[in-house]
Scaffold this active site. Structure first.
Site, mmCIF file in Angstrom:
data_model
loop_
_atom_site.group_PDB
_atom_site.id
_atom_site.type_symbol
_atom_site.label_atom_id
_atom_site.label_comp_id
_atom_site.label_asym_id
_atom_site.label_seq_id
_atom_site.Cartn_x
_atom_site.Cartn_y
_atom_site.Cartn_z
ATOM 1 N N GLN A 1 1.110 -0.778 0.218
ATOM 2 C CA GLN A 1 -0.321 -0.476 0.349
ATOM 3 C C GLN A 1 0.593 1.612 0.109
ATOM 4 O OE1 GLN A 1 -2.252 1.508 3.651
ATOM 5 N NE2 GLN A 1 -3.936 0.898 2.006
ATOM 6 N N SER B 1 0.907 6.716 2.285
ATOM 7 C CA SER B 1 1.415 7.802 3.525
ATOM 8 C C SER B 1 2.210 8.622 2.321
ATOM 9 C CB SER B 1 1.987 7.184 4.548
ATOM 10 O OG SER B 1 0.476 5.906 5.570
ATOM 11 N N SER C 1 4.480 -0.545 3.524
ATOM 12 C CA SER C 1 4.607 -2.155 4.257
ATOM 13 C C SER C 1 4.900 -2.878 3.017
ATOM 14 C CB SER C 1 3.548 -2.718 4.715
ATOM 15 O OG SER C 1 3.190 -1.431 6.355
ATOM 16 N N GLU D 1 -9.513 -2.175 5.296
ATOM 17 C CA GLU D 1 -8.348 -2.436 6.649
ATOM 18 C C GLU D 1 -8.937 -2.165 7.867
ATOM 19 O OE1 GLU D 1 -5.395 0.629 5.237
ATOM 20 O OE2 GLU D 1 -4.284 -0.292 5.841
HETATM 21 C C1 LIG Z 1 2.472 -0.794 11.171
HETATM 22 C C2 LIG Z 1 2.809 -0.002 10.415
HETATM 23 C C3 LIG Z 1 2.172 0.460 9.475
HETATM 24 C C4 LIG Z 1 1.975 0.832 8.200
HETATM 25 N N1 LIG Z 1 1.682 0.551 7.011
HETATM 26 C C5 LIG Z 1 1.349 1.302 5.983
HETATM 27 C C6 LIG Z 1 1.408 1.054 4.465
HETATM 28 O O1 LIG Z 1 1.249 -0.245 4.211
HETATM 29 N N2 LIG Z 1 0.859 2.294 3.393
HETATM 30 C C7 LIG Z 1 0.770 3.220 4.371
HETATM 31 O O2 LIG Z 1 0.351 4.360 3.249
HETATM 32 N N3 LIG Z 1 1.184 4.027 5.456
HETATM 33 C C8 LIG Z 1 1.119 2.873 5.995
HETATM 34 N N4 LIG Z 1 1.325 3.487 7.141
HETATM 35 C C9 LIG Z 1 1.156 4.542 7.766
HETATM 36 C C10 LIG Z 1 0.677 4.760 8.795
HETATM 37 O O3 LIG Z 1 -1.195 4.964 7.648
HETATM 38 C C11 LIG Z 1 0.877 6.370 8.970
HETATM 39 O O4 LIG Z 1 2.091 6.670 9.722
HETATM 40 C C12 LIG Z 1 -0.518 7.118 10.383
HETATM 41 O O5 LIG Z 1 -1.751 7.469 9.466
HETATM 42 C C13 LIG Z 1 -0.327 8.588 10.951
HETATM 43 O O6 LIG Z 1 0.187 9.271 10.312
HETATM 44 P P1 LIG Z 1 2.052 9.762 10.585
HETATM 45 O O7 LIG Z 1 2.525 8.582 11.038
HETATM 46 O O8 LIG Z 1 2.348 10.928 9.377
HETATM 47 O O9 LIG Z 1 1.157 10.944 11.749
HETATM 48 P P2 LIG Z 1 1.009 11.918 11.604
HETATM 49 O O10 LIG Z 1 -0.189 12.377 11.201
HETATM 50 O O11 LIG Z 1 2.005 13.451 11.733
HETATM 51 O O12 LIG Z 1 0.357 12.071 13.221
HETATM 52 C C14 LIG Z 1 1.247 12.748 14.151
HETATM 53 C C15 LIG Z 1 0.535 12.804 15.269
HETATM 54 O O13 LIG Z 1 -0.725 14.129 15.298
HETATM 55 C C16 LIG Z 1 -1.551 12.992 15.728
HETATM 56 N N5 LIG Z 1 -2.688 13.686 14.613
HETATM 57 C C17 LIG Z 1 -1.998 14.328 13.065
HETATM 58 N N6 LIG Z 1 -4.042 14.605 12.757
HETATM 59 C C18 LIG Z 1 -4.361 15.460 13.963
HETATM 60 C C19 LIG Z 1 -5.364 15.393 13.865
HETATM 61 N N7 LIG Z 1 -6.005 15.599 13.009
HETATM 62 N N8 LIG Z 1 -6.255 15.116 15.376
HETATM 63 C C20 LIG Z 1 -5.710 14.730 16.341
HETATM 64 N N9 LIG Z 1 -4.531 14.327 16.317
HETATM 65 C C21 LIG Z 1 -3.403 14.370 15.071
HETATM 66 C C22 LIG Z 1 -1.563 11.392 14.919
HETATM 67 O O14 LIG Z 1 -2.579 11.087 16.292
HETATM 68 C C23 LIG Z 1 -0.357 11.700 15.940
HETATM 69 O O15 LIG Z 1 0.043 11.325 17.253
HETATM 70 C C24 LIG Z 1 2.074 2.087 8.712
HETATM 71 C C25 LIG Z 1 2.192 2.848 9.727
HETATM 72 C C26 LIG Z 1 2.498 1.329 11.038
HETATM 73 C C27 LIG Z 1 2.916 2.173 12.039
#
Ligand SMILES: Cc1cc2nc3c(=O)[nH]c(=O)nc-3n(C[C@H](O)[C@H](O)[C@H](O)COP(=O)(O)OP(=O)(O)OC[C@H]3O[C@@H](n4cnc5c(N)ncnc54)[C@H](O)[C@@H]3O)c2cc1C
Length: 384
Positions: A128, A131, A163, A246
């Protein structure tokens, strides 16, 4: 729903149980977490065995190699494979649990024919690519551009946390096709063949020393227009279809693994307050299992899991997080004898409240879409 087996379900259960009893002892030992060639071989071999025995994609239409099973039979499948401790989907996660179901719901006939049987047979591993470094929670803010040029989209941008990106043959890709439109209205969902020229995949090492995730760099990658799923600029709607699968039933194994860990931990927990904590987690995991049954029934009736999917993701990730924390406290006192396994599980489950949408975002979704609460105030980092 009636949770007792019908006559048809009882026959299905008995046949499946017999097949699992015969097949599981034939499997080789499970490979090490970071041995990727061995993991691919093991997981796709299991998928092929399921396919050949008629147990792959139990809920999928027969014409694509599935079984067209009723919701009751789908639940029997989950219960029996869990009870027998059969392997889980592993590297087939994206393909079987959300890319395939998205294609069934939204793909063209040509896309379904090209991919669904191969996904079910274990011949196609998917990943996928949603992100981006600046678009995780605020996924609709993604900036990877796709510009139409004849019969191709020319795609340039950068994805992260992909992933299985280093082993995937196809990716679920989100791109921006209309930069002028409001952000949710300018996105398109594409199938990305991962071997196209201009794609560079760089693995990222995790806390556990394994490379589950990758960065994916796209430099003027020509993706044929026929790889588009849904209409141009309608990708956000398709993305929500993907998310409903998902976040709906895809992570059933997390509940099951959690219940196993809790059972193993229980004899070592003597402190009354900790026993209460453990009992709470077990009760929650049990309740989530019941919710899974409801989600499966709703998905079968309407084509996609209902609101329970939003609750399930939040529920299991938080319950697993608390269980992991409790297991470390017990382990710390030397009272618990599954050391490495529990520590690895603790490190791994730290990521669950982040993966597939963070707990904070799940709470926002539940508040706004399920409970009808006022919309959140703008988050300082984005223009949401
Ligand atoms: C094990 C794992 C597998 C993954 N696999 C994939 C994959 O296969 N493909 C893919 O595309 N992505 C994948 N991801 C990515 C995942 O979807 C993102 O990490 C997730 O959506 C959070 O985005 P970010 O890491 O950019 O954090 P950010 O969006 O930067 O968030 C940082 C913090 O701010 C908080 N926050 C942000 N916006 C708000 C809001 N509006 N209100 C309240 N709090 C907020 C969040 O909750 C978090 O605590 C994976 C992540 C993990 C951990």
């Amino acid at each position: 729903m009636d949770l007792r087996d019908s006559d048809v379900e009882a026959v299905f259960r008995a046949e499946l149980r017999g097949w699992l009893e015969r097949t599981l002892p034939e499997l080789p030992d499970a490979p090490a977490r970071d041995d990727w060639p061995a993991r691919v071989a093991y997981d796709t071999d299991w998928q092929r065995r399921l396919f050949e025995a008629g147990y792959a994609g139990v809920s999928w239409p027969k014409e694509y190699g599935g079984r067209d099973a009723s919701p009751g039979e789908q639940l029997v499948f989950l219960e029996e494979t869990t009870r027998a401790r059969a392997p889980y989907v592993g590297v087939n996660f994206v393909g079987t649990l959300h890319a395939g179901p998205t294609l069934i719901a939204e793909g063209t006939e040509a896309q379904k024919d090209a991919h669904l049987p191969k996904i079910l047979r274990g011949d196609e591993v998917w990943c996928q690519c949603f992100s981006e470094p600046d678009a995780g929670s605020d996924l609709a803010g993604l900036t990877t551009r796709a510009v139409r040029d004849g019969d191709d989209y020319v795609v340039t941008g950068r994805k992260i946390w992909c992933s299985f990106g280093h082993i995937g043959r196809f990716g679920e890709l989100l791109v921006r096709t209309d930069p002028e439109a409001p952000k949710h209205k300018g996105i398109t969902w594409l199938i990305l063949p991962m071997d196209l020229p201009g794609i560079e995949v760089r693995p990222i090492e995790t806390l556990l020393g394994s490379s589950e995730f990758c960065e994916v760099f796209l430099d003027e990658v020509r993706v044929p227009v026929e790889q588009r799923v849904g209409a141009e600029n309608d990708g956000w709607r398709v993305t929500n279809v993907t998310f409903s699968f998902e976040r709906g039933t895809a992570f059933v194994s997390e509940m099951v693994d959690g219940l196993r860990l809790a059972e193993e931990l229980a004899p070592s927990v003597s402190d009354p307050a900790e026993r209460r904590e453990l009992a709470h987690v077990i009760a929650e995991l049990d309740a989530l299992w019941a919710l899974t049954k409801r989600n499966v029934t709703q998905a079968a009736a309407s084509g996609a899991p209902g609101p329970g999917a939003m609750m399930l993701k939040l529920g299991y990730s938080e319950a697993r997080d608390r269980l992991g924390e409790l297991s470390m406290r017990v382990l710390d006192r030397g009272a618990f004898d599954v050391g490495d396994y529990a520590v690895e599980e603790r490190l791994r489950t730290l990521s669950l409240p982040i993966a597939a949408g963070t707990s904070q975002i799940q709470r926002n979704i539940i508040g706004e879409r399920l409970l009808g609460l006022p919309k959140e105030r703008p988050w300082p980092r984005t223009e949401r």
